[in-house]
Design a protein around this motif. Structure first.
Motif, PDB file in Angstrom:
ATOM      1  N   VAL A  64       0.842  -1.205   0.000  1.00  0.00           N
ATOM      2  CA  VAL A  64       0.000   0.000   0.000  1.00  0.00           C
ATOM      3  C   VAL A  64       0.872   1.250   0.000  1.00  0.00           C
ATOM      4  O   VAL A  64       0.634   2.186  -0.772  1.00  0.00           O
ATOM      5  N   ASN A  65       1.904   1.274   0.846  1.00  0.00           N
ATOM      6  CA  ASN A  65       2.805   2.435   0.881  1.00  0.00           C
ATOM      7  C   ASN A  65       3.471   2.659  -0.469  1.00  0.00           C
ATOM      8  O   ASN A  65       3.589   3.791  -0.931  1.00  0.00           O
ATOM      9  N   CYS A  68       0.645   3.897  -3.007  1.00  0.00           N
ATOM     10  CA  CYS A  68       0.044   5.185  -2.654  1.00  0.00           C
ATOM     11  C   CYS A  68       1.075   6.307  -2.521  1.00  0.00           C
ATOM     12  O   CYS A  68       0.837   7.410  -2.997  1.00  0.00           O
ATOM     13  N   GLU A  69       2.211   6.024  -1.883  1.00  0.00           N
ATOM     14  CA  GLU A  69       3.183   7.086  -1.638  1.00  0.00           C
ATOM     15  C   GLU A  69       4.183   7.227  -2.781  1.00  0.00           C
ATOM     16  O   GLU A  69       4.459   8.329  -3.226  1.00  0.00           O
ATOM     17  N   ALA A  72       1.732   7.372  -6.184  1.00  0.00           N
ATOM     18  CA  ALA A  72       0.584   8.287  -6.057  1.00  0.00           C
ATOM     19  C   ALA A  72      -0.735   7.669  -6.551  1.00  0.00           C
ATOM     20  O   ALA A  72      -1.574   8.358  -7.121  1.00  0.00           O
ATOM     21  N   VAL A  73      -0.918   6.390  -6.321  1.00  0.00           N
ATOM     22  CA  VAL A  73      -2.184   5.730  -6.664  1.00  0.00           C
ATOM     23  C   VAL A  73      -3.132   5.934  -5.483  1.00  0.00           C
ATOM     24  O   VAL A  73      -2.771   5.664  -4.340  1.00  0.00           O
ATOM     25  N   PRO A  74      -4.353   6.431  -5.720  1.00  0.00           N
ATOM     26  CA  PRO A  74      -5.297   6.610  -4.615  1.00  0.00           C
ATOM     27  C   PRO A  74      -5.680   5.260  -3.996  1.00  0.00           C
ATOM     28  O   PRO A  74      -5.788   4.260  -4.696  1.00  0.00           O
ATOM     29  N   LYS A  75      -5.889   5.249  -2.673  1.00  0.00           N
ATOM     30  CA  LYS A  75      -6.234   3.992  -1.995  1.00  0.00           C
ATOM     31  C   LYS A  75      -7.480   3.337  -2.569  1.00  0.00           C
ATOM     32  O   LYS A  75      -7.563   2.121  -2.666  1.00  0.00           O
ATOM     33  N   ASP A  76      -8.473   4.158  -2.936  1.00  0.00           N
ATOM     34  CA  ASP A  76      -9.718   3.559  -3.442  1.00  0.00           C
ATOM     35  C   ASP A  76      -9.553   2.941  -4.832  1.00  0.00           C
ATOM     36  O   ASP A  76     -10.434   2.243  -5.305  1.00  0.00           O
ATOM     37  N   LEU A  78      -6.979   0.871  -5.408  1.00  0.00           N
ATOM     38  CA  LEU A  78      -6.297  -0.394  -5.178  1.00  0.00           C
ATOM     39  C   LEU A  78      -7.301  -1.541  -5.116  1.00  0.00           C
ATOM     40  O   LEU A  78      -8.443  -1.342  -4.707  1.00  0.00           O
ATOM     41  N   ARG A  98      -2.148   0.071   7.753  1.00  0.00           N
ATOM     42  CA  ARG A  98      -0.907   0.841   7.576  1.00  0.00           C
ATOM     43  C   ARG A  98       0.011   0.556   8.715  1.00  0.00           C
ATOM     44  O   ARG A  98      -0.331   0.262   9.758  1.00  0.00           O
TER      45      ARG A  98
END
Length: 98
Positions: A64-65, A68-69, A72-76, A78, A98
């Motif tokens: 996830v990190n 997303c970080e 820059a993929v939005p969590k929703d 994934l 997290r």
């Protein structure tokens, strides 16, 4: 223990006594799995050992990190598993840890 292609044996260690001291007590590897799953994991381990110079994202949090970080993929956006309840209940989509 299972015989593996007539060349040796595969032992599936899933005891808390093994995983607890290395702080991996609740990882998926500790659970019992089918031989096909174990064989797939052995192939993955072989790949990882041949490619030690690359990063390996072991946990859900690390993945996830990274997405997303770093990307820059939005969590929703994934992938997530949706758990359907009984008749009349709402669907449940767990939040990423997290």
């Amino acid at each position: 223990m299972r015989d593996y292609l007539g060349t040796g044996s595969v032992f599936h260690l899933f005891s808390r006594l093994i995983y607890g001291p290395i702080d991996k007590d609740n990882v998926r590897n500790r659970r019992r799995h089918s031989f096909d799953y174990i064989r797939t994991r052995l192939v993955q381990m072989d790949f990882l050992l041949e490619n030690l110079g690359h990063d390996f994202l072991e946990t859900e949090g690390e993945k996830v990190n990274f997405f997303c970080e770093s990307l820059a993929v939005p969590k929703d956006a994934l992938p997530a598993k949706v758990y359907e309840g009984g008749i009349g209940s709402k669907s449940y989509r767990p939040l990423f840890r997290r």
